[in-house]
Design a protein around this motif. Structure first.
Motif, PDB file in Angstrom:
ATOM      1  N   UNK A 121       0.823  -1.221   0.000  1.00  0.00           N
ATOM      2  CA  UNK A 121       0.000   0.000   0.000  1.00  0.00           C
ATOM      3  C   UNK A 121       0.855   1.269   0.000  1.00  0.00           C
ATOM      4  N   UNK A 122       1.870   1.365   0.884  1.00  0.00           N
ATOM      5  CA  UNK A 122       2.707   2.585   0.790  1.00  0.00           C
ATOM      6  C   UNK A 122       3.393   2.713  -0.585  1.00  0.00           C
ATOM      7  N   UNK A 123       3.866   1.563  -1.095  1.00  0.00           N
ATOM      8  CA  UNK A 123       4.551   1.600  -2.393  1.00  0.00           C
ATOM      9  C   UNK A 123       3.607   2.093  -3.486  1.00  0.00           C
ATOM     10  N   UNK A 124       2.375   1.572  -3.455  1.00  0.00           N
ATOM     11  CA  UNK A 124       1.385   1.976  -4.456  1.00  0.00           C
ATOM     12  C   UNK A 124       1.098   3.469  -4.376  1.00  0.00           C
ATOM     13  N   UNK A 125       0.902   3.946  -3.129  1.00  0.00           N
ATOM     14  CA  UNK A 125       0.613   5.372  -2.983  1.00  0.00           C
ATOM     15  C   UNK A 125       1.763   6.210  -3.536  1.00  0.00           C
ATOM     16  N   UNK A 126       2.964   5.742  -3.254  1.00  0.00           N
ATOM     17  CA  UNK A 126       4.146   6.457  -3.724  1.00  0.00           C
ATOM     18  C   UNK A 126       4.180   6.512  -5.259  1.00  0.00           C
ATOM     19  N   UNK A 127       3.900   5.368  -5.889  1.00  0.00           N
ATOM     20  CA  UNK A 127       3.953   5.330  -7.359  1.00  0.00           C
ATOM     21  C   UNK A 127       2.838   6.185  -7.953  1.00  0.00           C
TER      22      UNK A 127
ATOM     23  N   UNK B  80       1.629  13.485  -9.677  1.00  0.00           N
ATOM     24  CA  UNK B  80       1.828  14.789  -9.057  1.00  0.00           C
ATOM     25  C   UNK B  80       3.264  15.290  -9.070  1.00  0.00           C
ATOM     26  N   UNK B  81       4.194  14.529  -9.626  1.00  0.00           N
ATOM     27  CA  UNK B  81       5.568  15.029  -9.593  1.00  0.00           C
ATOM     28  C   UNK B  81       6.084  15.323 -10.999  1.00  0.00           C
ATOM     29  N   UNK B  82       7.057  16.190 -11.044  1.00  0.00           N
ATOM     30  CA  UNK B  82       7.689  16.507 -12.317  1.00  0.00           C
ATOM     31  C   UNK B  82       8.333  15.279 -12.933  1.00  0.00           C
TER      32      UNK B  82
ATOM     33  N   UNK C 121       7.286  17.262  -6.061  1.00  0.00           N
ATOM     34  CA  UNK C 121       5.856  17.522  -6.167  1.00  0.00           C
ATOM     35  C   UNK C 121       5.584  18.800  -6.957  1.00  0.00           C
ATOM     36  N   UNK C 122       4.573  18.727  -7.788  1.00  0.00           N
ATOM     37  CA  UNK C 122       4.190  19.903  -8.568  1.00  0.00           C
ATOM     38  C   UNK C 122       3.200  20.723  -7.752  1.00  0.00           C
ATOM     39  N   UNK C 123       3.432  22.015  -7.717  1.00  0.00           N
ATOM     40  CA  UNK C 123       2.455  22.905  -7.093  1.00  0.00           C
ATOM     41  C   UNK C 123       1.321  23.095  -8.094  1.00  0.00           C
ATOM     42  N   UNK C 124       0.284  22.257  -7.923  1.00  0.00           N
ATOM     43  CA  UNK C 124      -0.756  22.214  -8.939  1.00  0.00           C
ATOM     44  C   UNK C 124      -1.482  23.541  -9.112  1.00  0.00           C
TER      45      UNK C 124
END
Lengths: 329, 544
Positions: A185-191, A197-199, B364-367
């Motif tokens: 579960x933590x791994x999934x959330x991370x992926x 949400x990340x660049x 994290x992107x500042x959406x």
């Protein structure tokens, strides 16, 4: 009236097509539900909370390995070294169980070795532009060979899968909830977070969708790819540890049988092998579908070769369906 | 039809072709008499290449008739066209690189003896037929292509920009071979941007403008002016002028944003120097393939120059990757949207792409901030993002706006636009012109290559004209009407052939198989400086 019926039918086809294209997870859940229904019909009473727990427990390592494929396939690559790396991780941890550092030392060594292998793969793919298929295939032979060397070295110390690995890999809470979810579960959330949400997640999609555009926008693909193959190798090692705990086995070829199902789960889950399209959510459902399908074929008493033929056919059909729905402009 | 009476070798009547919303050919007609060398002329995008592709069966026309020797025929494929006596040679070599020459000839059923004959005629002796195509220099490959076409004695041979990058001595041989067809039974359709070549070998010229045949001219001394006039047509003021151009910024600023000195790359870009100041839009005008692609690739960091200097804000810059150029503030808008966009991703991700490329932006992107920036760019460019989940579902104009919005969103200092208005609707074009002017007013520097000459006067403060890889003229924006630009682009005032020293260098750079090139050329290749800058005295004005 005939015409309107046809139009209706066409509309539904379009709706389905759009659904499969934009939110593949919805029809995939439907497929999973149908499979569960069929297995219940084939063997009434089989579906129970305990059965669900068994299915989930078996799906978790597969889903992690499929996650390796998903992430690499998003960039247009693939990772065939996950089996060798996963096996190596489980094996190394087992051989180090009596070392001064105990299980912790074994796991750290295993993960570090995996990360090193991933780093080398990433350098091969990202810097020297070796095709990922070739690079990861080569790396899997290298890792297998080194594992065999390790096996010869450690043969006298005696080995065994440590209890803690067996606990997390195979035990369940109240016969229902498998403890491997504590890792999953933590791994999934991370992926999921990482991809959405990340660049870095954006760049995985960008490189797979259009490497030229990514480059012209300033992406240095080699940086992204090196990190990617390190992540993939570490995930493969984690999956290997869980499988080792689940089966209470440590061998240099333990994970081999899961390699192609992992690729299949990613493809069924809607990740395009051509890159730029897909996600981890679909992959998880893909892994569940394959596990339930295996159970179904077992319930029906079909032998292993039949299972392989059915697996292969499903991959081809699903891949063709995705190509159809996503290629229209 | 019973067109036998006309005695024409090839006749194409009212041929049209549209690609989606883009009209490539409206009503093109072409009549070629036996034994003539016929020039096909037209500015960029006039439809020359489409017409040639239709005649050779590579593209199917929407309407129109094609008749060979009075007999109407439908050409379904290049192979069929070939059997029917229509053969073309393109600017790019069409040999298969991993086969040797003999195998390549066998693929097209080329008789060997005539091939050897033509090869010798064209100035290439001792070509080893068992050498791999990929090991031969480009110039040799083009000659092999031509000899292969001549060897099968086609009724109509089409040469599309055949001489564009040939060294002068080989060009001369090609022209001689072309001229030898005059008065015979067979004909040649000749496409070239060099009016001097047209004048020396062609009998008549058909001029295309915006997909229509607008005239047929007998080529005589002085007919160049008439051809240019036809290409231009009536210059209609269909586009309202972009208001508010001020040249005030330029004079006051001391350091140019970019200054380029003696930039060269390969055989296409020979020697280009110019300065680009903040607050101005500098136009680049050139016919296709004059080195502008290489120039933009170098400035955008996709390619490294073989010689020359690039200064950004007064200090020397060398880009190893587009990321370096972007960091120096040089951002690139490509004409080919398939090259710039993530087609399966959203408008938002496409616009935000440059923000996430650096390692420290991988987190994290500042959406919320991202949405604000993206929305601002979307509304500034008036992008219709209703189908914005996948960029490939947007219209061409909106897609192009997305590629620009990506850079505008981050605050642009220097924008390199390579034909940004190619194939998009007039309204979007207007919006892009206004935007470029706005950017310049706000202090950005814009370098704009455009194949639509009308745009220069509307948008640019001044323009440089590149011909044969060199800047041949600088024209101020107010004087840059279409006629002036087209004349300059064709380098009408002086000779158009490649200067001898440059040609020698072209050959020297391809030393891999120097023995296969004519001895005349290898004489010049003796010098050690194969990669040195072209000598300064190689002035195009003096070579003829």
């Amino acid at each position: 009236m005939n015409a309107s019926a046809r139009a209706n039918e066409w509309l539904t086809a379009v709706t389905w097509r759009r659904l499969l294209r934009d939110r593949p997870i919805v029809p995939l859940m439907g497929l999973l539900a149908i499979l569960v229904l069929v297995i219940e019909l084939a063997d009434p009473g089989i579906v129970s909370p305990e059965w669900t727990g068994v299915i989930v427990r078996a799906s978790v390592p597969l889903a992690i390995l499929a996650g390796c494929q998903t992430l690499t396939m998003l960039t247009g690559g693939i990772d065939l070294s996950v089996a060798a790396i996963g096996s190596m991780a489980g094996f190394v941890t087992a051989t180090l169980v009596h070392s001064p550092g105990g299980v912790a030392e074994g796991i750290i060594v295993a993960l570090a070795a995996a990360a090193l292998a991933g780093l080398l793969t990433g350098i091969g793919v990202g810097v020297f532009r070796v095709h990922p298929l070739i690079m990861t295939l080569g790396m899997s032979f290298v890792v297998l060979g080194l594992s065999n060397v390790w096996q010869l070295q450690m043969v006298q110390t005696g080995a065994g899968v440590p209890d803690s690995l067996r606990w997390i890999g195979s035990s369940t809470l109240a016969q229902v909830v498998p403890y491997n979810l504590l890792v999953f579960i933590p791994l999934t959330l991370l992926i999921l977070l990482g991809l959405r949400r990340t660049g870095y997640g954006r760049l995985l999609y960008a490189i797979g969708d259009n490497p030229v555009a990514a480059r012209l926008s300033g992406t240095r693909a080699w940086q992204v790819l090196i990190v990617l193959y390190v992540i993939s190798a570490v995930m493969a090692a984690i999956a290997g540890l869980l499988i080792s705990g689940l089966t209470n086995t440590a061998s240099v070829s333990l994970v081999d049988t899961s390699l192609l199902p992992a690729v299949a789960a990613a493809v069924i889950g809607g990740t395009s092998i051509l890159g730029g399209r897909g996600g981890f959510g679909g992959t998880i459902v893909g892994a569940l579908i394959l596990t339930v399908l295996t159970a179904l074929l077992t319930v029906l008493g079909l032998p292993e070769p039949t299972r392989q033929v059915v697996f292969g056919s499903i991959i081809v059909v699903v891949a063709a369906a995705y190509t159809r729905v996503t290629s229209e402009s | 039809m019973t067109a036998t009476a006309t005695g024409l070798l090839l006749e194409a009547t009212d041929v049209s072709k549209t690609y989606g919303a883009v009209v490539a050919l409206k009503a093109a007609s072409l009549a070629v008499r036996p034994g003539e060398v016929h020039a096909l002329m037209g500015a960029n995008g006039a439809g020359k290449s489409t017409l040639v592709k239709i005649l050779t069966g590579a593209v199917h026309p929407d309407s129109g008739r094609i008749a060979v020797r009075g007999r109407e025929r439908t050409v379904h494929s290049p192979g069929e066209a070939r059997r029917g006596g229509l053969v073309s040679v393109y600017q790019e070599p069409s040999l298969i690189p991993d086969l040797d020459i003999r195998a390549n000839l066998r693929l097209t059923d080329t008789p060997l003896e005539p091939f050897r004959h033509w090869l010798t005629q064209l100035g290439i002796e001792n070509l080893d037929l068992s050498s791999m195509a990929r090991r031969l220099p480009l110039a040799t490959l083009r000659i092999v292509d031509l000899a292969r076409a001549l060897a099968i004695e086609p009724d109509v041979l089409m040469l599309d920009e055949m001489t564009a990058a040939l060294p002068a001595n080989l060009t001369q041989r090609v022209l001689e071979a072309v001229a030898s067809h005059r008065g015979g039974d067979r004909s040649i359709i000749f496409i070239s941007h060099r009016l001097i070549e047209i004048a020396s070998v062609c009998d008549r010229a058909t001029v295309l403008r915006e997909g229509e045949t607008v005239g047929v001219v007998d080529v005589t001394p002085g007919s160049e002016e008439r051809i240019i006039e036809l290409m231009l047509g009536q210059i209609a003021g269909e586009m309202p002028a972009v208001a508010g151009r001020t040249a005030a910024h330029r004079a006051s600023v001391t350091t140019p944003r970019i200054s380029v000195r003696g930039l060269a790359s390969g055989t296409k870009l020979q020697d280009v120097s110019f300065e680009l100041h903040p607050g101005e839009v500098l136009g680049v005008v050139a016919l296709e393939g004059q080195g502008q692609d290489e120039l933009f690739d170098i400035l955008a960091g996709s390619q490294r120059p073989s010689s020359g200097e690039l200064l950004v804000d007064g200090s020397a810059a060398s880009f190893r990757h587009p990321a370096d150029a972007i960091r120096a503030g040089l951002v690139y808008v490509a004409a080919d949207r398939a090259e710039a966009l993530l087609m399966q991703r959203s408008v938002r991700e496409n616009i935000a792409l440059p923000f996430t490329t650096r390692v420290r932006r991988w987190g994290l992107i500042d959406l919320r901030a991202e949405r604000e920036t993206v929305d601002a760019a979307v509304s500034r460019l008036q992008i219709d993002a209703r189908a914005g989940n996948e960029v490939r579902r947007l219209s061409g104009g909106n897609q192009q706006k997305v590629t620009i919005a990506r850079w505008v969103a981050g605050g642009v200092r220097t924008m390199l636009c390579f034909d940004p208005t190619r194939g998009i609707d007039i309204r979007t074009k207007q919006q892009i012109y206004l935007l470029l002017r706005d950017l310049a007013e706000a202090g950005a520097a814009v370098l704009l290559y455009t194949s639509e000459l009308k745009e220069v006067q509307l948008v640019c403060d001044r323009a440089i004209v590149i011909f044969g890889g060199r800047v041949v003229e600088e024209i101020s924006g107010t004087d840059a009407d279409e006629a002036t630009l087209l004349r300059a682009a064709y380098h009408l005032r002086s000779d158009a052939a490649m200067p001898e020293a440059v040609a020698a260098e072209t050959v020297a750079a391809e030393t891999v198989a120097a023995e296969t090139v004519a001895p005349r050329a290898s004489d010049a290749a003796n010098g050690p400086g194969a990669e040195a800058a072209p000598p300064e005295q190689a002035d195009p004005e003096t070579s003829r």
